[in-house]
Design an enzyme around this catalytic site. Structure first.
Site, mmCIF file in Angstrom:
data_model
loop_
_atom_site.group_PDB
_atom_site.id
_atom_site.type_symbol
_atom_site.label_atom_id
_atom_site.label_comp_id
_atom_site.label_asym_id
_atom_site.label_seq_id
_atom_site.Cartn_x
_atom_site.Cartn_y
_atom_site.Cartn_z
ATOM 1 N N ASP A 51 0.936 -4.510 -3.310
ATOM 2 C CA ASP A 51 2.361 -4.523 -2.984
ATOM 3 C C ASP A 51 3.111 -3.787 -4.090
ATOM 4 O OD1 ASP A 51 5.103 -5.299 -2.505
ATOM 5 O OD2 ASP A 51 4.366 -7.038 -1.406
ATOM 6 N N ILE A 52 4.039 -2.886 -3.727
ATOM 7 C CA ILE A 52 4.795 -2.153 -4.742
ATOM 8 C C ILE A 52 6.016 -2.925 -5.235
ATOM 9 C CG2 ILE A 52 3.949 0.121 -4.034
ATOM 10 C CD1 ILE A 52 6.737 0.555 -2.702
ATOM 11 N N ASN A 103 4.623 -14.226 7.580
ATOM 12 C CA ASN A 103 5.914 -14.595 8.170
ATOM 13 C C ASN A 103 6.104 -13.889 9.510
ATOM 14 O OD1 ASN A 103 6.575 -15.997 5.743
ATOM 15 N ND2 ASN A 103 7.211 -14.074 4.819
ATOM 16 N N GLN A 110 10.411 -12.346 7.328
ATOM 17 C CA GLN A 110 9.602 -11.142 7.557
ATOM 18 C C GLN A 110 10.502 -9.934 7.349
ATOM 19 O OE1 GLN A 110 7.988 -10.725 11.518
ATOM 20 N NE2 GLN A 110 6.618 -9.072 10.917
ATOM 21 N N HIS A 116 1.648 -8.731 8.664
ATOM 22 C CA HIS A 116 0.973 -8.536 7.386
ATOM 23 C C HIS A 116 0.781 -9.872 6.695
ATOM 24 C CE1 HIS A 116 5.318 -8.123 6.671
ATOM 25 N NE2 HIS A 116 5.114 -8.511 5.416
ATOM 26 N N PHE A 117 -0.246 -9.918 5.888
ATOM 27 C CA PHE A 117 -0.580 -11.113 5.118
ATOM 28 C C PHE A 117 -0.419 -10.775 3.642
ATOM 29 C CE2 PHE A 117 -2.919 -11.220 9.046
ATOM 30 C CZ PHE A 117 -2.805 -12.535 9.469
ATOM 31 N N HIS A 118 0.271 -11.638 2.926
ATOM 32 C CA HIS A 118 0.402 -11.488 1.478
ATOM 33 C C HIS A 118 -0.685 -12.322 0.813
ATOM 34 C CE1 HIS A 118 4.641 -9.918 1.435
ATOM 35 N NE2 HIS A 118 4.652 -10.513 2.614
#
Length: 158
Positions: A51-52, A103, A110, A116-118
């Site tokens: 993640d940036i 989310n 979201q 997407h999954f964090h």
């Protein structure tokens, strides 16, 4: 088109398999290598990258190579592929504590309309995801009724 970020360590290789993507979606553009990323793992069904805008060092995103805004929009084979990737990343980072977060919808926080999954490392009390929500008092009659309703609905679904 000029890339948003440019650095020699960013990945811009072509994806490993065809997918159902949306030309306007930032995550689909990452999958198609139109936008560079810090790619970690790529499979036939998933793409994982750092993640940036991380919540903690090592915060990674795992995205299906199928465009859909909500979890229920994604075919099972894409979803089945995501959790083993989260596990592999957690092991590679030697994480004992971490969150896996997903989310659905704006009011559920979201920000990108692509499932997407964090994977968020939780190395101490102050870093990573900080969660707090009000627990409700349990009304067991109401909970039992909801349980029966859901079981009936699940009986007729996939």
């Amino acid at each position: 088109m000029e890339p948003l970020i440019s650095a020699p360590y960013l990945t811009t290789t072509k994806m490993s398999a065809p997918a159902t993507l949306d030309a306007a979606c930032i995550f689909c553009k990452i999958i198609k290598s139109e936008i560079p990323s810090f790619k970690l793992i790529e499979t036939k069904y998933s793409y994982a990258f750092l993640d940036i805008q991380p919540t903690a060092e090592g915060h990674a995103l795992i995205i299906p190579k199928y465009h859909g805004a909500k979890l229920h929009d994604i075919p099972d084979e894409f979803l089945t592929d995501a959790m083993p990737i989260a596990k592999r990343l957690a092991k590679a980072m030697k994480l004992d504590t971490y969150n896996v977060l997903q989310n659905n919808g704006k009011i559920a926080h979201q920000e990108v309309d692509h499932v997407h999954f964090h994977l968020i490392p939780k190395r101490d009390e102050k870093s990573g995801l900080i969660v707090g929500w009000p627990a409700q008092e349990t009304d067991f009659d109401k909970l039992g009724k909801l349980h029966k309703e859901l079981l009936a609905k699940l009986e007729g679904s996939d």
